[in-house]
Scaffold this motif. Structure first.
Motif, PDB file in Angstrom:
ATOM      1  N   LEU A   1      -3.949  -6.708  -4.296  1.00  0.00           N
ATOM      2  CA  LEU A   1      -3.690  -6.297  -2.976  1.00  0.00           C
ATOM      3  C   LEU A   1      -2.515  -5.904  -2.592  1.00  0.00           C
ATOM      4  O   LEU A   1      -2.348  -5.722  -1.237  1.00  0.00           O
ATOM      5  CB  LEU A   1      -4.233  -7.589  -2.385  1.00  0.00           C
ATOM      6  CG  LEU A   1      -5.822  -8.002  -2.504  1.00  0.00           C
ATOM      7  CD1 LEU A   1      -6.229  -9.115  -1.773  1.00  0.00           C
ATOM      8  CD2 LEU A   1      -6.632  -6.705  -2.021  1.00  0.00           C
ATOM      9  N   LEU A   2      -1.581  -5.950  -3.316  1.00  0.00           N
ATOM     10  CA  LEU A   2      -0.040  -5.556  -2.859  1.00  0.00           C
ATOM     11  C   LEU A   2      -0.052  -4.011  -3.028  1.00  0.00           C
ATOM     12  O   LEU A   2      -0.558  -3.357  -3.839  1.00  0.00           O
ATOM     13  CB  LEU A   2       0.829  -5.767  -3.864  1.00  0.00           C
ATOM     14  CG  LEU A   2       2.375  -5.464  -3.843  1.00  0.00           C
ATOM     15  CD1 LEU A   2       2.861  -6.392  -2.560  1.00  0.00           C
ATOM     16  CD2 LEU A   2       3.404  -5.790  -4.851  1.00  0.00           C
ATOM     17  N   ASN A   3       0.418  -3.593  -1.755  1.00  0.00           N
ATOM     18  CA  ASN A   3       0.362  -1.950  -1.556  1.00  0.00           C
ATOM     19  C   ASN A   3       1.805  -1.310  -2.347  1.00  0.00           C
ATOM     20  O   ASN A   3       2.809  -2.201  -2.372  1.00  0.00           O
ATOM     21  CB  ASN A   3       0.719  -1.536  -0.436  1.00  0.00           C
ATOM     22  CG  ASN A   3      -0.517  -1.647   0.669  1.00  0.00           C
ATOM     23  OD1 ASN A   3      -1.670  -1.666   0.178  1.00  0.00           O
ATOM     24  ND2 ASN A   3      -0.380  -2.075   1.701  1.00  0.00           N
ATOM     25  N   PRO A   4       1.587  -0.267  -2.957  1.00  0.00           N
ATOM     26  CA  PRO A   4       2.698   0.534  -3.346  1.00  0.00           C
ATOM     27  C   PRO A   4       3.814   0.985  -2.182  1.00  0.00           C
ATOM     28  O   PRO A   4       3.240   0.913  -0.933  1.00  0.00           O
ATOM     29  CB  PRO A   4       2.268   1.783  -3.974  1.00  0.00           C
ATOM     30  CG  PRO A   4       1.104   2.159  -3.515  1.00  0.00           C
ATOM     31  CD  PRO A   4       0.384   0.798  -3.103  1.00  0.00           C
ATOM     32  N   TRP A   5       4.756   1.544  -2.458  1.00  0.00           N
ATOM     33  CA  TRP A   5       5.641   2.088  -1.364  1.00  0.00           C
ATOM     34  C   TRP A   5       4.915   3.245  -0.738  1.00  0.00           C
ATOM     35  O   TRP A   5       3.862   3.895  -1.512  1.00  0.00           O
ATOM     36  CB  TRP A   5       7.105   2.586  -1.707  1.00  0.00           C
ATOM     37  CG  TRP A   5       7.936   1.282  -2.094  1.00  0.00           C
ATOM     38  CD1 TRP A   5       7.768   0.012  -1.881  1.00  0.00           C
ATOM     39  CD2 TRP A   5       9.435   1.594  -2.625  1.00  0.00           C
ATOM     40  NE1 TRP A   5       8.901  -0.655  -2.604  1.00  0.00           N
ATOM     41  CE2 TRP A   5       9.837   0.166  -2.733  1.00  0.00           C
ATOM     42  CE3 TRP A   5      10.073   2.587  -3.053  1.00  0.00           C
ATOM     43  CZ2 TRP A   5      11.093  -0.243  -3.351  1.00  0.00           C
ATOM     44  CZ3 TRP A   5      11.455   2.399  -3.459  1.00  0.00           C
ATOM     45  CH2 TRP A   5      11.938   1.039  -3.511  1.00  0.00           C
ATOM     46  N   PHE A   6       5.176   3.462   0.495  1.00  0.00           N
ATOM     47  CA  PHE A   6       4.362   4.786   1.223  1.00  0.00           C
ATOM     48  C   PHE A   6       5.091   5.371   2.273  1.00  0.00           C
ATOM     49  O   PHE A   6       6.186   4.864   2.820  1.00  0.00           O
ATOM     50  CB  PHE A   6       2.786   4.336   1.653  1.00  0.00           C
ATOM     51  CG  PHE A   6       3.001   3.098   2.437  1.00  0.00           C
ATOM     52  CD1 PHE A   6       3.374   3.451   4.076  1.00  0.00           C
ATOM     53  CD2 PHE A   6       2.775   1.595   2.250  1.00  0.00           C
ATOM     54  CE1 PHE A   6       3.272   2.586   5.136  1.00  0.00           C
ATOM     55  CE2 PHE A   6       3.131   0.744   3.295  1.00  0.00           C
ATOM     56  CZ  PHE A   6       3.237   0.986   4.649  1.00  0.00           C
ATOM     57  N   VAL A   7       4.738   6.491   2.485  1.00  0.00           N
ATOM     58  CA  VAL A   7       5.097   7.065   3.705  1.00  0.00           C
ATOM     59  C   VAL A   7       4.158   7.732   4.788  1.00  0.00           C
ATOM     60  O   VAL A   7       3.040   8.316   4.107  1.00  0.00           O
ATOM     61  CB  VAL A   7       6.024   8.565   3.346  1.00  0.00           C
ATOM     62  CG1 VAL A   7       6.586   9.237   4.479  1.00  0.00           C
ATOM     63  CG2 VAL A   7       7.066   8.282   2.285  1.00  0.00           C
ATOM     64  N   VAL A   8       4.231   7.411   5.862  1.00  0.00           N
ATOM     65  CA  VAL A   8       3.377   7.902   6.849  1.00  0.00           C
ATOM     66  C   VAL A   8       4.027   8.791   7.773  1.00  0.00           C
ATOM     67  O   VAL A   8       5.284   9.028   8.138  1.00  0.00           O
ATOM     68  CB  VAL A   8       3.199   6.629   8.138  1.00  0.00           C
ATOM     69  CG1 VAL A   8       2.219   7.145   9.099  1.00  0.00           C
ATOM     70  CG2 VAL A   8       2.749   5.449   7.330  1.00  0.00           C
ATOM     71  N   SER A   9       3.242  10.177   7.836  1.00  0.00           N
ATOM     72  CA  SER A   9       4.099  11.287   8.212  1.00  0.00           C
ATOM     73  C   SER A   9       2.949  12.304   8.916  1.00  0.00           C
ATOM     74  O   SER A   9       1.946  12.604   8.507  1.00  0.00           O
ATOM     75  CB  SER A   9       4.546  12.284   7.259  1.00  0.00           C
ATOM     76  OG  SER A   9       5.245  13.291   7.491  1.00  0.00           O
ATOM     77  N   ASN A  10       3.456  12.985   9.915  1.00  0.00           N
ATOM     78  CA  ASN A  10       2.704  14.265  10.582  1.00  0.00           C
ATOM     79  C   ASN A  10       3.472  15.478  10.316  1.00  0.00           C
ATOM     80  O   ASN A  10       3.052  16.307  10.794  1.00  0.00           O
ATOM     81  CB  ASN A  10       2.527  13.997  12.160  1.00  0.00           C
ATOM     82  CG  ASN A  10       4.089  14.261  12.823  1.00  0.00           C
ATOM     83  OD1 ASN A  10       4.837  14.192  12.319  1.00  0.00           O
ATOM     84  ND2 ASN A  10       3.945  14.512  14.146  1.00  0.00           N
ATOM     85  N   GLN A  11       4.311  15.396   9.201  1.00  0.00           N
ATOM     86  CA  GLN A  11       4.913  16.617   8.927  1.00  0.00           C
ATOM     87  C   GLN A  11       4.291  17.490   8.241  1.00  0.00           C
ATOM     88  O   GLN A  11       3.532  16.942   7.194  1.00  0.00           O
ATOM     89  CB  GLN A  11       6.337  16.323   8.254  1.00  0.00           C
ATOM     90  CG  GLN A  11       7.238  15.469   9.195  1.00  0.00           C
ATOM     91  CD  GLN A  11       7.986  16.282  10.479  1.00  0.00           C
ATOM     92  OE1 GLN A  11       8.560  17.341  10.101  1.00  0.00           O
ATOM     93  NE2 GLN A  11       7.643  15.828  11.521  1.00  0.00           N
TER      94      GLN A  11
END
Length: 269
Positions: free
Chosen positions: A259-269
């Motif tokens: 249930l641990l997430n990987p690193w991530f990026v949230v973006s509207n680019q």
């Protein structure tokens, strides 16, 4: 009208979050005790009370629940779940302890690993965010009370609209202690000739900043769990913002074995 009444699961999640918010603020206004869990994270009476409130609502749906405060259910059982709720009764317990108001109750409904619905409630300011991903609709509502009805939410909710990309890029991060990876990420953006400003928020409000147009990008190069991100991802996805794993370069998935997430990026680019 947002169409909340037509979606019973979203309606249930909103009611659960508002009532959890009421329970959280009742503790917030007292001299509460802080316990330290086995993973060294803090726990307060608010986490426990909010978890009980949310579970009491969601159990009526017959859909299984993954929650930070519930007993961990073995993947041998969970892997057979097509649909499940993912809940963080108090996201930002450290912010709660600091009494800075930047904590939330997070509820998401996930199907085949992908968020369908998301609710984030900010009880300190009575602000509600909610989304239906399939309908591509996301809203916020500043409520008069934790006891606001679904009809009241429906009447005052405003659609979320991400920022139009420009030469000025607002990056969600920490003003006081940015990781080296995040600083490198910022420098990479600057190297394209864009001006970068850092905006800061606690808990899942970082997702909301991007979804409502107050930031462009939220890079998360530090550990998070599924319950930290599922509701925020639903709200972002509903307005066309992607939440991309640094490992797979695909959308974050849920109800994984780990249930641990990987690193991530949230973006509207």
């Amino acid at each position: 009208m947002t169409g909340i009444p037509k979606n019973k699961n979203l309606q249930t999640a909103i009611k659960a979050s508002l009532n959890a918010g009421k329970a959280i603020m009742e503790v917030y206004d007292t001299a509460f005790n802080v316990e330290i869990k086995d993973d060294k994270s803090p726990l307060t009476e608010a986490d426990k009370k909010a978890n009980d409130v949310i579970n009491s609502y969601l159990k009526s749906t017959g859909i299984p629940i993954i929650s930070e405060e519930n007993r961990r259910i073995d993947y041998a059982i969970r892997k057979n779940w097509d649909t499940c709720w993912i809940v963080d009764p108090v996201d930002g317990t450290k912010e709660f302890i600091k009494r800075n108001g930047e904590f939330t109750a997070n509820i998401a409904l996930v199907e085949h690993g992908r968020p369908l619905l998301g609710v984030i409630y900010v009880p300190a300011i009575k602000r509600l965010y909610f989304a239906d991903v399939q309908k591509e609709l996301a809203y916020s509502a500043d409520l008069p009370s934790h006891g606001s009805s679904i009809d009241m939410v429906d009447a005052i909710a405003k659609p979320l609209k991400p920022k139009t990309p420009s030469n000025s890029v607002e990056v969600v991060g920490s003003r006081s202690h940015m990781s080296q990876e995040t600083m490198d990420f910022v420098e990479k953006i600057k190297s394209t000739g864009k001006e970068v400003n850092i905006v800061s928020k606690g808990s899942s409000l970082k997702f909301c900043l991007v979804a409502e147009g107050n930031a462009d990008i939220y890079p998360r190069f530090a550990p998070t769990m599924e319950w930290d991100t599922a509701a925020g991802q639903a709200i972002c996805n509903a307005v066309g913002i992607k939440v991309i794993s640094e490992d797979t370069k695909e959308a974050l998935l849920y109800n994984k074995e780990n249930l641990l997430n990987p690193w991530f990026v949230v973006s509207n680019q």
